[in-house]
Write an enzyme that holds these catalytic residues in place. Structure first.
Site, PDB file in Angstrom:
ATOM      1  N   ASP A  22       0.982  -1.404   0.086  1.00 24.45           N
ATOM      2  CA  ASP A  22       0.237  -0.093  -0.182  1.00 24.45           C
ATOM      3  C   ASP A  22       0.529   0.799   0.527  1.00 24.45           C
ATOM      4  O   ASP A  22       2.308   1.249   0.728  1.00 24.45           O
ATOM      5  CB  ASP A  22      -0.959   0.373   1.436  1.00 24.45           C
ATOM      6  CG  ASP A  22      -2.382   0.969   0.879  1.00 24.45           C
ATOM      7  OD1 ASP A  22      -2.860   0.679   0.844  1.00 24.45           O
ATOM      8  OD2 ASP A  22      -1.788   2.712   1.017  1.00 24.45           O
ATOM      9  N   ASN A  57     -12.728  -2.656   2.588  1.00 16.89           N
ATOM     10  CA  ASN A  57     -13.910  -1.701   3.157  1.00 16.89           C
ATOM     11  C   ASN A  57     -14.720  -1.976   1.506  1.00 16.89           C
ATOM     12  O   ASN A  57     -14.446  -1.990   0.216  1.00 16.89           O
ATOM     13  CB  ASN A  57     -13.191  -0.370   2.921  1.00 16.89           C
ATOM     14  CG  ASN A  57     -11.827  -0.254   3.617  1.00 16.89           C
ATOM     15  OD1 ASN A  57     -12.350  -0.237   5.121  1.00 16.89           O
ATOM     16  ND2 ASN A  57     -11.162   0.397   3.516  1.00 16.89           N
ATOM     17  N   GLN A  60     -14.227   3.034   1.363  1.00 18.33           N
ATOM     18  CA  GLN A  60     -13.711   2.437  -0.239  1.00 18.33           C
ATOM     19  C   GLN A  60     -13.539   3.854  -0.798  1.00 18.33           C
ATOM     20  O   GLN A  60     -14.299   4.659  -0.849  1.00 18.33           O
ATOM     21  CB  GLN A  60     -14.835   1.144  -0.397  1.00 18.33           C
ATOM     22  CG  GLN A  60     -14.039   1.062  -1.666  1.00 18.33           C
ATOM     23  CD  GLN A  60     -15.079   0.127  -2.745  1.00 18.33           C
ATOM     24  OE1 GLN A  60     -16.024  -0.624  -1.779  1.00 18.33           O
ATOM     25  NE2 GLN A  60     -14.258  -0.688  -3.435  1.00 18.33           N
ATOM     26  N   VAL A  84     -11.056   3.383  -3.497  1.00 17.20           N
ATOM     27  CA  VAL A  84     -10.715   2.252  -5.219  1.00 17.20           C
ATOM     28  C   VAL A  84     -11.814   1.431  -5.651  1.00 17.20           C
ATOM     29  O   VAL A  84     -11.665   0.222  -4.170  1.00 17.20           O
ATOM     30  CB  VAL A  84      -9.840   2.279  -4.720  1.00 17.20           C
ATOM     31  CG1 VAL A  84      -9.169   1.322  -6.489  1.00 17.20           C
ATOM     32  CG2 VAL A  84      -8.711   2.942  -4.567  1.00 17.20           C
ATOM     33  N   HIS A 121     -10.830  -5.189  -3.511  1.00 17.78           N
ATOM     34  CA  HIS A 121      -8.835  -5.296  -2.800  1.00 17.78           C
ATOM     35  C   HIS A 121      -9.285  -6.283  -1.681  1.00 17.78           C
ATOM     36  O   HIS A 121     -10.371  -5.782  -0.277  1.00 17.78           O
ATOM     37  CB  HIS A 121      -8.034  -3.939  -2.702  1.00 17.78           C
ATOM     38  CG  HIS A 121      -8.657  -2.794  -2.398  1.00 17.78           C
ATOM     39  ND1 HIS A 121      -9.937  -1.974  -3.473  1.00 17.78           N
ATOM     40  CD2 HIS A 121      -8.799  -2.245  -1.528  1.00 17.78           C
ATOM     41  CE1 HIS A 121      -9.916  -0.950  -2.364  1.00 17.78           C
ATOM     42  NE2 HIS A 121      -9.515  -1.624  -0.884  1.00 17.78           N
ATOM     43  N   ILE A 122      -8.503  -6.794  -0.775  1.00 18.92           N
ATOM     44  CA  ILE A 122      -8.378  -7.351   0.180  1.00 18.92           C
ATOM     45  C   ILE A 122      -6.816  -6.276   1.086  1.00 18.92           C
ATOM     46  O   ILE A 122      -5.806  -6.667   0.438  1.00 18.92           O
ATOM     47  CB  ILE A 122      -7.611  -8.862   0.264  1.00 18.92           C
ATOM     48  CG1 ILE A 122      -9.326  -9.366  -0.202  1.00 18.92           C
ATOM     49  CG2 ILE A 122      -8.314  -8.889   2.537  1.00 18.92           C
ATOM     50  CD1 ILE A 122      -8.762 -10.790  -0.109  1.00 18.92           C
ATOM     51  N   HIS A 123      -7.355  -5.830   1.994  1.00 22.33           N
ATOM     52  CA  HIS A 123      -5.863  -5.384   2.841  1.00 22.33           C
ATOM     53  C   HIS A 123      -5.935  -6.295   3.853  1.00 22.33           C
ATOM     54  O   HIS A 123      -6.651  -7.311   4.390  1.00 22.33           O
ATOM     55  CB  HIS A 123      -6.558  -4.196   4.260  1.00 22.33           C
ATOM     56  CG  HIS A 123      -7.140  -2.887   2.385  1.00 22.33           C
ATOM     57  ND1 HIS A 123      -6.665  -1.491   3.189  1.00 22.33           N
ATOM     58  CD2 HIS A 123      -7.885  -2.299   2.821  1.00 22.33           C
ATOM     59  CE1 HIS A 123      -6.763  -0.922   2.484  1.00 22.33           C
ATOM     60  NE2 HIS A 123      -8.128  -1.033   2.100  1.00 22.33           N
TER      61      HIS A 123
HETATM   62  P1  5GP Z   1      -9.826   1.493  -0.014  1.00 18.20           P
HETATM   63  O1  5GP Z   1      -9.557   3.126   1.226  1.00 18.20           O
HETATM   64  O2  5GP Z   1     -10.275   1.718  -0.891  1.00 18.20           O
HETATM   65  O3  5GP Z   1      -9.946  -0.106   0.955  1.00 18.20           O
HETATM   66  O4  5GP Z   1      -7.736   1.215  -0.574  1.00 18.20           O
HETATM   67  C1  5GP Z   1      -7.366   2.116  -1.213  1.00 18.20           C
HETATM   68  C2  5GP Z   1      -5.846   1.838  -1.082  1.00 18.20           C
HETATM   69  O5  5GP Z   1      -5.117   2.306  -2.047  1.00 18.20           O
HETATM   70  C3  5GP Z   1      -5.715   3.131   0.362  1.00 18.20           C
HETATM   71  O6  5GP Z   1      -4.930   2.060   1.656  1.00 18.20           O
HETATM   72  C4  5GP Z   1      -4.643   3.682  -0.472  1.00 18.20           C
HETATM   73  O7  5GP Z   1      -3.303   3.779   0.152  1.00 18.20           O
HETATM   74  C5  5GP Z   1      -4.001   2.698  -1.350  1.00 18.20           C
HETATM   75  N1  5GP Z   1      -3.750   3.375  -2.940  1.00 18.20           N
HETATM   76  C6  5GP Z   1      -4.252   4.283  -3.897  1.00 18.20           C
HETATM   77  N2  5GP Z   1      -4.158   4.719  -4.526  1.00 18.20           N
HETATM   78  C7  5GP Z   1      -2.612   3.314  -4.585  1.00 18.20           C
HETATM   79  C8  5GP Z   1      -1.519   3.630  -5.296  1.00 18.20           C
HETATM   80  O8  5GP Z   1      -1.384   4.338  -6.522  1.00 18.20           O
HETATM   81  N3  5GP Z   1      -0.831   2.630  -5.557  1.00 18.20           N
HETATM   82  C9  5GP Z   1      -0.607   1.559  -4.424  1.00 18.20           C
HETATM   83  N4  5GP Z   1       0.496   1.123  -3.394  1.00 18.20           N
HETATM   84  N5  5GP Z   1      -1.421   2.003  -3.154  1.00 18.20           N
HETATM   85  C10 5GP Z   1      -2.777   3.051  -3.831  1.00 18.20           C
END
Ligand code: 5GP
Length: 118
Positions: A32, A88, A95, A97, A101-103
């Site tokens: 991340d 998320n 969320q 993105v 995806h799984i964190h």
């Molecule tokens: P969400 O908030 O959708 O559950 O998680 C999206 C995650 O993607 C966030 O933790 C954010 O830091 C990560 N993220 C967003 N843009 C990028 C990117 O360009 N590269 C990487 N490696 N992670 C990203």
């Protein structure tokens, strides 16, 4: 919700660089960009399912295999005994993105009630 091009699609297409931890035909795992723990990777299916709730019965095998990969990747990263996974679903749940995806987070103490991490 229908699938759109996201940052993850572009990373998988090689258009945007990322620190790739693991990849195969079904998924990619990247560090991340804004880690919330010493280990914080994202396990992303290549199939652009926007949210978990948009998955369907045809994704059953894929979703199961992603869960198994979480364990494999955690072991490979040396955090197999203590990690947290988070998905998320939807903007109000954090969320940002809209490509499923799984964190996988590890390397710090996750006390009860600390579910507010990304
Ligand atoms: P969400 O908030 O959708 O559950 O998680 C999206 C995650 O993607 C966030 O933790 C954010 O830091 C990560 N993220 C967003 N843009 C990028 C990117 O360009 N590269 C990487 N490696 N992670 C990203």
């Amino acid at each position: 919700m229908s699938a759109e091009v996201t940052i993850f699609t572009r990373i998988m297409a090689g258009e945007i660089p990322a620190d790739i931890v693991y990849e195969d035909d079904d998924c990619i795992c990247i560090n991340d960009i804004q880690p919330q723990a010493p280990t914080h990777v994202l396990i992303i299916p290549r199939k652009p399912i926007p949210r978990l709730v948009d998955a369907s019965a045809e994704d059953k095998v894929l979703l199961g295999s992603l869960m198994l990969k979480v364990g494999d990747i955690a072991r490979t990263l040396g955090v197999g005994d203590a990690f947290r996974v988070c998905i998320n679903n939807g903007e109000q749940a954090g969320q940002t993105v809209f490509h499923l995806h799984i964190h996988l987070l590890a390397g710090k103490a996750f006390t009860e009630g600390s579910l507010s991490m990304q």
